[in-house]
Design a protein around this motif. Structure first.
Motif, PDB file in Angstrom:
ATOM      1  N   SER A 118       4.418   2.939  -3.605  1.00  0.00           N
ATOM      2  CA  SER A 118       3.714   1.680  -3.422  1.00  0.00           C
ATOM      3  C   SER A 118       4.321   0.674  -4.403  1.00  0.00           C
ATOM      4  O   SER A 118       5.159   1.028  -5.228  1.00  0.00           O
ATOM      5  N   GLU A 170       0.824  -1.210   0.000  1.00  0.00           N
ATOM      6  CA  GLU A 170       0.000   0.000   0.000  1.00  0.00           C
ATOM      7  C   GLU A 170       0.863   1.268   0.000  1.00  0.00           C
ATOM      8  O   GLU A 170       2.017   1.246   0.415  1.00  0.00           O
ATOM      9  N   ARG A 171       0.259   2.359  -0.432  1.00  0.00           N
ATOM     10  CA  ARG A 171       0.951   3.654  -0.463  1.00  0.00           C
ATOM     11  C   ARG A 171       1.421   4.029   0.938  1.00  0.00           C
ATOM     12  O   ARG A 171       0.657   3.941   1.889  1.00  0.00           O
ATOM     13  N   HIS A 172       2.696   4.429   1.025  1.00  0.00           N
ATOM     14  CA  HIS A 172       3.268   4.803   2.315  1.00  0.00           C
ATOM     15  C   HIS A 172       4.464   5.731   2.102  1.00  0.00           C
ATOM     16  O   HIS A 172       4.902   5.938   0.973  1.00  0.00           O
ATOM     17  N   VAL A 173       4.963   6.277   3.200  1.00  0.00           N
ATOM     18  CA  VAL A 173       6.148   7.146   3.170  1.00  0.00           C
ATOM     19  C   VAL A 173       7.086   6.721   4.294  1.00  0.00           C
ATOM     20  O   VAL A 173       6.674   6.069   5.255  1.00  0.00           O
ATOM     21  N   HIS A 174       8.359   7.102   4.153  1.00  0.00           N
ATOM     22  CA  HIS A 174       9.363   6.863   5.183  1.00  0.00           C
ATOM     23  C   HIS A 174       9.982   8.203   5.576  1.00  0.00           C
ATOM     24  O   HIS A 174      10.139   9.079   4.724  1.00  0.00           O
ATOM     25  N   ALA A 229       7.759   3.593   8.806  1.00  0.00           N
ATOM     26  CA  ALA A 229       6.851   3.904   7.707  1.00  0.00           C
ATOM     27  C   ALA A 229       5.526   4.410   8.251  1.00  0.00           C
ATOM     28  O   ALA A 229       5.135   4.078   9.371  1.00  0.00           O
ATOM     29  N   SER A 230       4.836   5.197   7.431  1.00  0.00           N
ATOM     30  CA  SER A 230       3.504   5.703   7.766  1.00  0.00           C
ATOM     31  C   SER A 230       2.622   5.583   6.534  1.00  0.00           C
ATOM     32  O   SER A 230       3.088   5.835   5.414  1.00  0.00           O
ATOM     33  N   PRO A 231       1.345   5.206   6.693  1.00  0.00           N
ATOM     34  CA  PRO A 231       0.441   5.146   5.541  1.00  0.00           C
ATOM     35  C   PRO A 231       0.309   6.504   4.874  1.00  0.00           C
ATOM     36  O   PRO A 231       0.426   7.536   5.527  1.00  0.00           O
ATOM     37  N   ALA A 232       0.088   6.480   3.572  1.00  0.00           N
ATOM     38  CA  ALA A 232      -0.086   7.742   2.832  1.00  0.00           C
ATOM     39  C   ALA A 232      -1.486   7.818   2.258  1.00  0.00           C
ATOM     40  O   ALA A 232      -2.113   6.862   1.986  1.00  0.00           O
ATOM     41  N   THR A 279       5.775   9.534  -1.312  1.00  0.00           N
ATOM     42  CA  THR A 279       4.795   8.455  -1.306  1.00  0.00           C
ATOM     43  C   THR A 279       5.145   7.433  -2.387  1.00  0.00           C
ATOM     44  O   THR A 279       5.483   7.800  -3.509  1.00  0.00           O
TER      45      THR A 279
END
Length: 78
Positions: free
Chosen positions: A52, A8-12, A75-78, A50
């Motif tokens: 995926s 799934e779409r995420h960011v670091h 990581a955190s969901p985007a 962002t």
């Protein structure tokens, strides 16, 4: 990554650097053309961007390094 799975779409909060060992798939980085993941492909995702992925029909193995500030989530969901 399991066959036909989605990341799934995420960011670091830091840079992600990786190298594909086996398998195939696609990496989607916001603002960039999709990157085909095949054995020998290197990748780098800038901090806070962002992204995926979609895995192909077989297991994909990769080595990935994340450089983040101590105490921040990986990581955190985007």
């Amino acid at each position: 990554m399991p066959p036909n799975s989605d990341v799934e779409r995420h960011v670091h909060p830091g840079i992600e650097t990786g190298y594909v060992l086996e398998g195939s798939g696609m990496l989607y980085i916001e603002g960039c053309d999709p990157i085909e993941l095949t054995p020998g492909t290197g990748l780098q995702v800038p901090q806070g961007v962002t992204h995926s992925a979609k895995n192909g029909p077989t297991v994909t193995k990769l080595i990935s390094t994340l450089t983040v500030e101590k105490g921040k989530p990986a990581a955190s969901p985007a």
